[in-house]
Design a protein around this motif. Structure first.
Motif, PDB file in Angstrom:
ATOM      1  N   ALA A 156       0.723  -1.189  -0.104  1.00 19.68           N
ATOM      2  CA  ALA A 156      -0.101  -0.115   0.030  1.00 19.68           C
ATOM      3  C   ALA A 156       0.901   1.291   0.140  1.00 19.68           C
ATOM      4  N   ASP A 157       2.155   1.161   0.150  1.00 22.58           N
ATOM      5  CA  ASP A 157       3.181   2.187  -0.070  1.00 22.58           C
ATOM      6  C   ASP A 157       2.946   3.186   1.307  1.00 22.58           C
ATOM      7  N   ILE A 158       2.722   2.864   2.405  1.00 16.08           N
ATOM      8  CA  ILE A 158       2.248   3.779   3.530  1.00 16.08           C
ATOM      9  C   ILE A 158       3.762   4.368   4.047  1.00 16.08           C
ATOM     10  N   PRO A 159       3.376   5.695   4.231  1.00 17.61           N
ATOM     11  CA  PRO A 159       4.530   6.462   4.777  1.00 17.61           C
ATOM     12  C   PRO A 159       5.049   5.797   6.121  1.00 17.61           C
ATOM     13  N   GLN A 160       6.260   5.913   6.344  1.00 14.44           N
ATOM     14  CA  GLN A 160       6.831   5.302   7.590  1.00 14.44           C
ATOM     15  C   GLN A 160       6.141   5.698   8.820  1.00 14.44           C
ATOM     16  N   GLU A 161       5.871   6.964   8.776  1.00 12.48           N
ATOM     17  CA  GLU A 161       5.228   7.860   9.931  1.00 12.48           C
ATOM     18  C   GLU A 161       3.821   7.158  10.324  1.00 12.48           C
ATOM     19  N   GLU A 162       3.260   6.557   9.276  1.00  9.65           N
ATOM     20  CA  GLU A 162       1.886   6.134   9.219  1.00  9.65           C
ATOM     21  C   GLU A 162       1.891   4.745   9.388  1.00  9.65           C
ATOM     22  N   ARG A 163       2.939   4.061   9.468  1.00 10.91           N
ATOM     23  CA  ARG A 163       2.592   2.566   9.404  1.00 10.91           C
ATOM     24  C   ARG A 163       2.240   2.212  10.954  1.00 10.91           C
ATOM     25  N   PHE A 164       1.788   1.042  10.992  1.00 13.17           N
ATOM     26  CA  PHE A 164       1.566   0.458  12.298  1.00 13.17           C
ATOM     27  C   PHE A 164       2.887  -0.446  12.524  1.00 13.17           C
ATOM     28  N   LYS A 165       3.551  -0.342  13.672  1.00 11.46           N
ATOM     29  CA  LYS A 165       4.837  -0.986  13.974  1.00 11.46           C
ATOM     30  C   LYS A 165       4.816  -1.856  15.245  1.00 11.46           C
ATOM     31  N   LEU A 166       5.588  -3.072  14.720  1.00  9.31           N
ATOM     32  CA  LEU A 166       5.783  -3.807  15.893  1.00  9.31           C
ATOM     33  C   LEU A 166       7.441  -3.798  16.306  1.00  9.31           C
ATOM     34  N   PRO A 167       7.657  -4.037  17.463  1.00 15.44           N
ATOM     35  CA  PRO A 167       8.935  -4.094  18.086  1.00 15.44           C
ATOM     36  C   PRO A 167       9.827  -5.232  17.043  1.00 15.44           C
ATOM     37  N   LYS A 168      11.110  -5.230  16.944  1.00 17.11           N
ATOM     38  CA  LYS A 168      11.939  -6.006  16.163  1.00 17.11           C
ATOM     39  C   LYS A 168      11.979  -7.360  16.848  1.00 17.11           C
ATOM     40  N   ALA A 169      11.703  -8.547  16.385  1.00 13.85           N
ATOM     41  CA  ALA A 169      11.947  -9.935  16.996  1.00 13.85           C
ATOM     42  C   ALA A 169      13.148 -10.506  16.523  1.00 13.85           C
ATOM     43  N   TYR A 170      13.671 -11.346  17.305  1.00 12.60           N
ATOM     44  CA  TYR A 170      14.916 -12.062  16.861  1.00 12.60           C
ATOM     45  C   TYR A 170      14.284 -13.508  16.261  1.00 12.60           C
ATOM     46  N   ASP A 171      15.050 -14.003  15.082  1.00 16.51           N
ATOM     47  CA  ASP A 171      14.515 -15.270  15.019  1.00 16.51           C
ATOM     48  C   ASP A 171      14.781 -16.324  15.799  1.00 16.51           C
ATOM     49  N   GLU A 172      15.371 -16.101  16.856  1.00 16.15           N
ATOM     50  CA  GLU A 172      15.832 -17.050  17.988  1.00 16.15           C
ATOM     51  C   GLU A 172      14.337 -17.012  18.957  1.00 16.15           C
ATOM     52  N   THR A 173      13.435 -16.032  18.735  1.00 23.10           N
ATOM     53  CA  THR A 173      12.292 -16.218  19.618  1.00 23.10           C
ATOM     54  C   THR A 173      11.706 -17.671  19.403  1.00 23.10           C
ATOM     55  N   LYS A 174      11.197 -18.076  20.736  1.00 24.37           N
ATOM     56  CA  LYS A 174      10.774 -19.355  20.507  1.00 24.37           C
ATOM     57  C   LYS A 174       9.536 -19.610  21.836  1.00 24.37           C
ATOM     58  N   LEU A 175       8.807 -20.536  22.024  1.00 22.92           N
ATOM     59  CA  LEU A 175       7.991 -20.584  22.916  1.00 22.92           C
ATOM     60  C   LEU A 175       8.189 -20.275  24.150  1.00 22.92           C
ATOM     61  N   GLU A 176       9.464 -21.009  24.825  1.00 26.10           N
ATOM     62  CA  GLU A 176      10.074 -20.744  26.027  1.00 26.10           C
ATOM     63  C   GLU A 176      10.592 -19.229  26.258  1.00 26.10           C
ATOM     64  N   ALA A 177      11.087 -18.312  25.393  1.00 27.65           N
ATOM     65  CA  ALA A 177      11.699 -17.195  25.559  1.00 27.65           C
ATOM     66  C   ALA A 177      11.302 -16.497  24.135  1.00 27.65           C
ATOM     67  N   ILE A 178      10.577 -15.126  24.269  1.00 33.63           N
ATOM     68  CA  ILE A 178      10.344 -13.998  23.545  1.00 33.63           C
ATOM     69  C   ILE A 178      11.550 -13.270  23.417  1.00 33.63           C
ATOM     70  N   ILE A 179      12.274 -12.832  22.366  1.00 36.55           N
ATOM     71  CA  ILE A 179      13.412 -12.327  22.219  1.00 36.55           C
ATOM     72  C   ILE A 179      13.324 -11.154  21.517  1.00 36.55           C
ATOM     73  N   LEU A 180      13.481  -9.710  21.819  1.00 37.39           N
ATOM     74  CA  LEU A 180      13.042  -8.635  21.342  1.00 37.39           C
ATOM     75  C   LEU A 180      14.228  -7.737  21.292  1.00 37.39           C
ATOM     76  N   GLU A 181      14.196  -6.745  20.481  1.00 34.97           N
ATOM     77  CA  GLU A 181      15.079  -5.570  20.527  1.00 34.97           C
ATOM     78  C   GLU A 181      14.682  -4.973  21.913  1.00 34.97           C
ATOM     79  N   ASN A 182      15.742  -4.367  22.593  1.00 34.08           N
ATOM     80  CA  ASN A 182      15.534  -3.621  23.606  1.00 34.08           C
ATOM     81  C   ASN A 182      14.961  -2.408  23.359  1.00 34.08           C
TER      82      ASN A 182
END
Length: 403
Positions: free
Chosen positions: A120-146
């Protein structure tokens, strides 16, 4: 070139030096893989417990600082980790199911969000954002950017939220719900398979009933005469009606909902940007619930009288504007007339959700012992400021005719 040190040795060394308790084995291998992917050739790792000030309940929180050398030079990486805990006596929620939902949104749904917003070519400032998650995230441990390293922070959960923050949070909430409507429209098969099946996570058992009775009984003591009777009578309605709010088979428009949308879970970036976290209670249900819980849990009577209606309008206007990026008309997806009707019919969800959650919202800074206590055993001991806010909330609903 010196090889990286063994991660177990690093963790053991830091635990010994800093006096930290043993680090869960569930994420030690994850840290090692992150170190390898980030290109470290030697590094130091420091792990510390993250103090949420009593605001986290379904996970043990850690900060991990990695500092060292790469081929390109010195580097540091900071990650945030939430580890699964177990509840021994609480059957109200399945913690493993909660973590599975959060893994789903960070590792799967986030990619869908980005794909659709890119298209949809949404401008950066208008986008819905989520924290960056590391691929190593799994059921026992959610690993995100701080996000704390980017100056994001939470407001004090015991204080009334500032208006600017409330506006940003309401706008971000509208975008989150909007993304659900977009997936429903643009990716119907994915929607049916992955979104519509997200059931309500709570089990309303006798233990939950006991918590609600405890809260209402204590609040009734603040009143006399007819108001006290109103609250005592409201308890029966509360126990019967609140579980029905989780039944999305009602004749209302549904979407992805956060289900724990409060000050602790909306990080503020210097009053210009917010990011939503903690999606563990996410389900498919009436989106009005998120708006009501957020506003009523983070406001006092003065704030609501000044801003409640404006924030409601801001939510719908933002939803309408966001959907236009995807060539969607909000009136076709969620007509304003229906929105207003549901808002009025479900308004008392705001009262019930805050009263139930008050044990958690206004918990001591030391947190609650959810691993060993049942819900009905959790202490309800708000200070005088919190008591006044809850009293004002009840007074509002008496004035509006819901009690």
């Amino acid at each position: 070139m010196q090889k990286e040190r063994n991660i177990s040795d690093l963790l053991s060394k830091n635990i010994a030096v800093n006096g930290i308790q043993s680090i869960p084995l569930s994420f030690q291998d994850c840290i090692k893989r992150i170190i390898e992917k980030e290109g470290y050739i030697k590094c130091d790792v420091e792990v510390s417990n993250f103090n949420s000030g009593g605001g986290s309940f379904a996970g043990e929180l850690y900060e991990v600082d990695i500092k060292g050398d790469t081929i390109e030079g010195a580097k540091k990486t900071n990650v945030f980790i939430k580890c699964l805990v177990t509840f021994n006596n609480i059957q109200y929620v399945d913690v493993r199911e909660l973590f599975a939902k959060e893994v789903f949104i960070y590792k799967d749904l986030s990619k869908v969000f980005n794909f659709l917003q890119d298209q949809a070519d949404i401008p950066q400032e208008e986008r819905f954002k989520l924290p960056k998650a590391y691929d190593e995230t799994k059921l026992e441990a959610i690993i995100l950017e701080n996000l704390g390293q980017r100056n994001f922070k939470t407001y004090d959960r015991l204080k009334v939220m500032p208006l600017k923050y409330a506006q940003l949070a309401v706008q971000e909430l509208a975008k989150f719900h909007g993304m659900s409507f977009v997936i429903e429209e643009k990716m119907p098969d994915y929607f049916e398979k992955n979104i519509k099946c997200l059931h309500h996570p709570f089990i309303y058992d006798e233990d939950w009933n006991g918590l609600v009775r405890n809260v209402c009984t204590n609040l009734a003591k603040q009143y006399k005469d007819d108001k006290k009777v109103k609250i005592e009578n409201f308890l029966r309605v509360f126990l019967e009606k609140f579980p029905k709010f989780g039944d999305y088979n009602k004749n209302v428009k549904c979407s992805l909902t956060h289900q724990d949308y409060r000050i602790n879970n909306v990080l503020n970036g210097e009053a210009v940007e917010v990011i939503i976290i903690d999606y563990q209670l996410m389900d498919y249900g009436c989106p009005i619930r998120d708006f009501l819980f957020f506003v009523f849990s983070g406001s006092d009577q003065k704030f609501r009288r000044r801003h409640l209606n404006d924030l409601k309008n801001l939510y719908f206007e933002t939803l309408s504007r966001f959907l236009k990026y995807f060539n969607m008309d909000v009136e076709a997806m969620y007509p304003r007339k229906e929105f207003e009707k549901v808002y009025t019919e479900w308004l008392d969800f705001g009262l019930m959700s805050v009263l139930f959650a008050s044990v958690f919202l206004f918990a001591p800074d030391t947190g609650l012992d959810l691993e060993n206590l049942s819900l009905s055993e959790l202490p309800f001991c708000p200070d005088e400021i919190v008591k006044q806010r809850l009293k004002e909330l009840i007074d509002d609903f008496i004035e509006w005719g819901y009690l």
